[in-house]
Design a protein around this motif. Structure first.
Motif, mmCIF file in Angstrom:
data_model
loop_
_atom_site.group_PDB
_atom_site.id
_atom_site.type_symbol
_atom_site.label_atom_id
_atom_site.label_comp_id
_atom_site.label_asym_id
_atom_site.label_seq_id
_atom_site.Cartn_x
_atom_site.Cartn_y
_atom_site.Cartn_z
ATOM 1 N N LEU A 86 0.855 -1.177 0.000
ATOM 2 C CA LEU A 86 0.000 0.000 0.000
ATOM 3 C C LEU A 86 0.889 1.224 0.000
ATOM 4 O O LEU A 86 1.657 1.440 0.945
ATOM 5 N N ALA A 87 0.834 2.017 -1.070
ATOM 6 C CA ALA A 87 1.632 3.242 -1.172
ATOM 7 C C ALA A 87 0.742 4.460 -0.961
ATOM 8 O O ALA A 87 -0.414 4.484 -1.394
ATOM 9 N N ALA A 88 1.280 5.458 -0.296
ATOM 10 C CA ALA A 88 0.570 6.723 -0.129
ATOM 11 C C ALA A 88 0.689 7.531 -1.413
ATOM 12 O O ALA A 88 1.798 7.795 -1.894
ATOM 13 N N ARG A 89 -0.438 7.908 -1.993
ATOM 14 C CA ARG A 89 -0.389 8.741 -3.180
ATOM 15 C C ARG A 89 0.221 10.105 -2.834
ATOM 16 O O ARG A 89 0.212 10.527 -1.671
ATOM 17 N N PRO A 90 0.752 10.814 -3.840
ATOM 18 C CA PRO A 90 1.398 12.102 -3.563
ATOM 19 C C PRO A 90 0.511 13.041 -2.758
ATOM 20 O O PRO A 90 -0.671 13.215 -3.050
ATOM 21 N N GLY A 91 1.111 13.612 -1.708
ATOM 22 C CA GLY A 91 0.389 14.529 -0.830
ATOM 23 C C GLY A 91 -0.140 13.896 0.419
ATOM 24 O O GLY A 91 -0.506 14.592 1.377
ATOM 25 N N TYR A 92 -0.206 12.565 0.459
ATOM 26 C CA TYR A 92 -0.603 11.853 1.673
ATOM 27 C C TYR A 92 0.632 11.405 2.451
ATOM 28 O O TYR A 92 1.635 10.973 1.857
ATOM 29 N N PRO A 135 1.436 18.447 -7.482
ATOM 30 C CA PRO A 135 0.325 19.247 -7.994
ATOM 31 C C PRO A 135 0.100 18.994 -9.486
ATOM 32 O O PRO A 135 1.051 18.868 -10.262
ATOM 33 N N GLY A 136 -1.167 18.914 -9.857
ATOM 34 C CA GLY A 136 -1.509 18.680 -11.250
ATOM 35 C C GLY A 136 -1.435 17.239 -11.691
ATOM 36 O O GLY A 136 -1.628 16.936 -12.869
ATOM 37 N N ARG A 137 -1.200 16.324 -10.757
ATOM 38 C CA ARG A 137 -1.099 14.915 -11.143
ATOM 39 C C ARG A 137 -2.403 14.417 -11.747
ATOM 40 O O ARG A 137 -3.488 14.879 -11.403
ATOM 41 N N ARG A 138 -2.255 13.453 -12.652
ATOM 42 C CA ARG A 138 -3.397 12.785 -13.259
ATOM 43 C C ARG A 138 -3.534 11.391 -12.645
ATOM 44 O O ARG A 138 -2.583 10.867 -12.048
ATOM 45 N N VAL A 139 -4.679 10.788 -12.821
ATOM 46 C CA VAL A 139 -4.886 9.441 -12.290
ATOM 47 C C VAL A 139 -3.826 8.488 -12.828
ATOM 48 O O VAL A 139 -3.263 7.667 -12.088
ATOM 49 N N VAL A 140 -3.505 8.580 -14.118
ATOM 50 C CA VAL A 140 -2.568 7.645 -14.732
ATOM 51 C C VAL A 140 -1.173 7.715 -14.114
ATOM 52 O O VAL A 140 -0.407 6.745 -14.178
ATOM 53 N N ASP A 141 -0.839 8.833 -13.472
ATOM 54 C CA ASP A 141 0.503 8.981 -12.916
ATOM 55 C C ASP A 141 0.794 7.974 -11.811
ATOM 56 O O ASP A 141 1.954 7.716 -11.489
ATOM 57 N N GLY A 161 -12.912 24.707 -9.128
ATOM 58 C CA GLY A 161 -11.499 25.057 -9.226
ATOM 59 C C GLY A 161 -10.743 24.805 -7.940
ATOM 60 O O GLY A 161 -11.309 24.594 -6.867
ATOM 61 N N GLU A 162 -9.417 24.840 -8.056
ATOM 62 C CA GLU A 162 -8.548 24.478 -6.939
ATOM 63 C C GLU A 162 -8.740 25.385 -5.726
ATOM 64 O O GLU A 162 -8.740 24.910 -4.578
ATOM 65 N N GLY A 184 -1.719 17.356 5.955
ATOM 66 C CA GLY A 184 -2.523 18.385 5.320
ATOM 67 C C GLY A 184 -3.467 17.809 4.287
ATOM 68 O O GLY A 184 -3.676 16.596 4.213
ATOM 69 N N ILE A 185 -4.030 18.684 3.470
ATOM 70 C CA ILE A 185 -5.083 18.278 2.540
ATOM 71 C C ILE A 185 -4.581 18.047 1.116
ATOM 72 O O ILE A 185 -5.391 17.765 0.221
ATOM 73 N N ALA A 186 -3.291 18.150 0.860
ATOM 74 C CA ALA A 186 -2.793 18.110 -0.522
ATOM 75 C C ALA A 186 -3.192 16.829 -1.241
ATOM 76 O O ALA A 186 -3.604 16.856 -2.413
ATOM 77 N N GLY A 187 -3.063 15.684 -0.585
ATOM 78 C CA GLY A 187 -3.414 14.429 -1.240
ATOM 79 C C GLY A 187 -4.884 14.358 -1.569
ATOM 80 O O GLY A 187 -5.271 13.950 -2.678
ATOM 81 N N TRP A 188 -5.732 14.736 -0.627
ATOM 82 C CA TRP A 188 -7.183 14.737 -0.816
ATOM 83 C C TRP A 188 -7.567 15.681 -1.943
ATOM 84 O O TRP A 188 -8.314 15.309 -2.859
ATOM 85 N N ARG A 189 -7.035 16.897 -1.897
ATOM 86 C CA ARG A 189 -7.351 17.888 -2.929
ATOM 87 C C ARG A 189 -6.939 17.406 -4.317
ATOM 88 O O ARG A 189 -7.725 17.478 -5.282
#
Length: 300
Positions: A58-64, A71-77, A154-155, A212-217
């Motif tokens: 289980l890897a933490a996605r960027p920001g978690y 920032p600006g990541r897409r699902v495919v990343d 928007g962001e 923080g909220i970066a991963g969620w956002r």
């Protein structure tokens, strides 16, 4: 088995933090948790996987947690990051499963890592936005309508929305988690949000917001933008879609849409299930189906 928390640094300087447990030589099962969720493994999930000889990652996605925001990541990343974690562990082929917001990320691995990803399961996973013929927010609980409405605005508006929402969620405990979900959970979900499972979901939420909220956002923004991959590639995705017909977080129509959009998908539309209940009621079946889909059968 002991769970090891590890991290790796990518060539671009980003860090990925991840958990790994299970037999070192086992076929990797890469899990993608929902949104928001940090690094917390549910013990019955681990037991079900390791009893089938699987090594759980289980890897933490960027920001978690300790994973650097992107920032600006897409699902495919997520596929690139998943491949890097597998390389770090000396693993090649794998199977993957994603819940809720993790569903698109599991499908991304199947699409972007063909041959290496043997099969993917999307469990109560969200559909792309926009999706032709799908009223995307119809049937969602009011909390998710407000959240995704902010994402589409928007962001800046989403950031302000999540900053407010994060305050109570960042300290939620097991006994309070069902109430915290409000109109997003039906009776079937409320029935399983007790004891160990409620404690696990609360731990996921607290961990998700520990940095923080970066991963969620960035999850929410990625869902409402182009995912960066096709659901109908050649060769076709080897994928299974699991969806409850009473889901108020990700409505039943999302599962129906994905089932129709992915040629040859295995489709499991579950009457009476909500968003969370399949984790309790169906995970053994999900794993067996995933391994069968990978043409491996149950491992020793």
């Amino acid at each position: 088995m002991d769970t090891e928390r590890r991290s790796l640094t990518l060539p671009d300087g980003r860090t990925i933090e991840f958990l790994v447990t299970g037999p070192a030589g086992g076929l990797p099962l890469v899990l993608h948790e929902g949104t928001p969720c940090g690094l917390a493994l549910y013990p019955p999930t681990v037991r079900a996987a390791t009893s089938r000889g699987l090594r759980v990652i289980l890897a933490a996605r960027p920001g978690y947690e300790g994973s650097t925001p992107r920032p600006g990541r897409r699902v495919v990343d997520v596929a690139q990051d998943t491949a890097a974690v597998l390389d770090e562990l000396g693993a090649d082929s794998f199977v993957t499963a994603g819940w809720s917001g993790g569903g698109p990320h599991a499908l991304a691995c199947a699409a972007a890592l063909p041959g290496r990803c043997l099969a993917a399961a999307s469990i109560a996973g969200v559909a792309p936005y926009p999706a032709p013929g799908l009223d995307w927010m119809a049937g969602m609980g009011p909390e998710n309508v407000a959240e995704f409405g902010a994402a589409l605005a928007g962001e800046a508006e989403l950031t302000a929305f999540l900053d407010r929402e994060a305050v109570p969620i960042s300290t939620v405990t097991g006994p309070d988690v069902a109430q915290a979900f409000g109109g997003l959970v039906i009776e079937a979900d409320q029935a399983v949000l007790t004891g160990e499972f409620a404690d696990h979901i609360a731990a996921c939420l607290r961990a998700a917001l520990s940095s923080g909220i970066a991963g969620w956002r960035d999850d929410d923004l990625a869902f409402t933008r182009d995912w960066g991959f096709s659901l109908a590639p050649e060769p076709p995705l080897r994928a299974a879609i699991w969806q409850g017909d009473q889901d108020r977080m990700v409505p039943f129509a999302h599962g129906q849409w994905l089932a129709a959009a992915i040629p040859g998908a295995r489709v499991h539309l579950m009457p009476g299930d909500g968003h969370l209940s399949m984790t309790i009621s169906a995970f053994d079946r999900i794993l067996d189906d995933l391994l069968d889909l990978a043409r491996l059968g149950s491992l020793p």
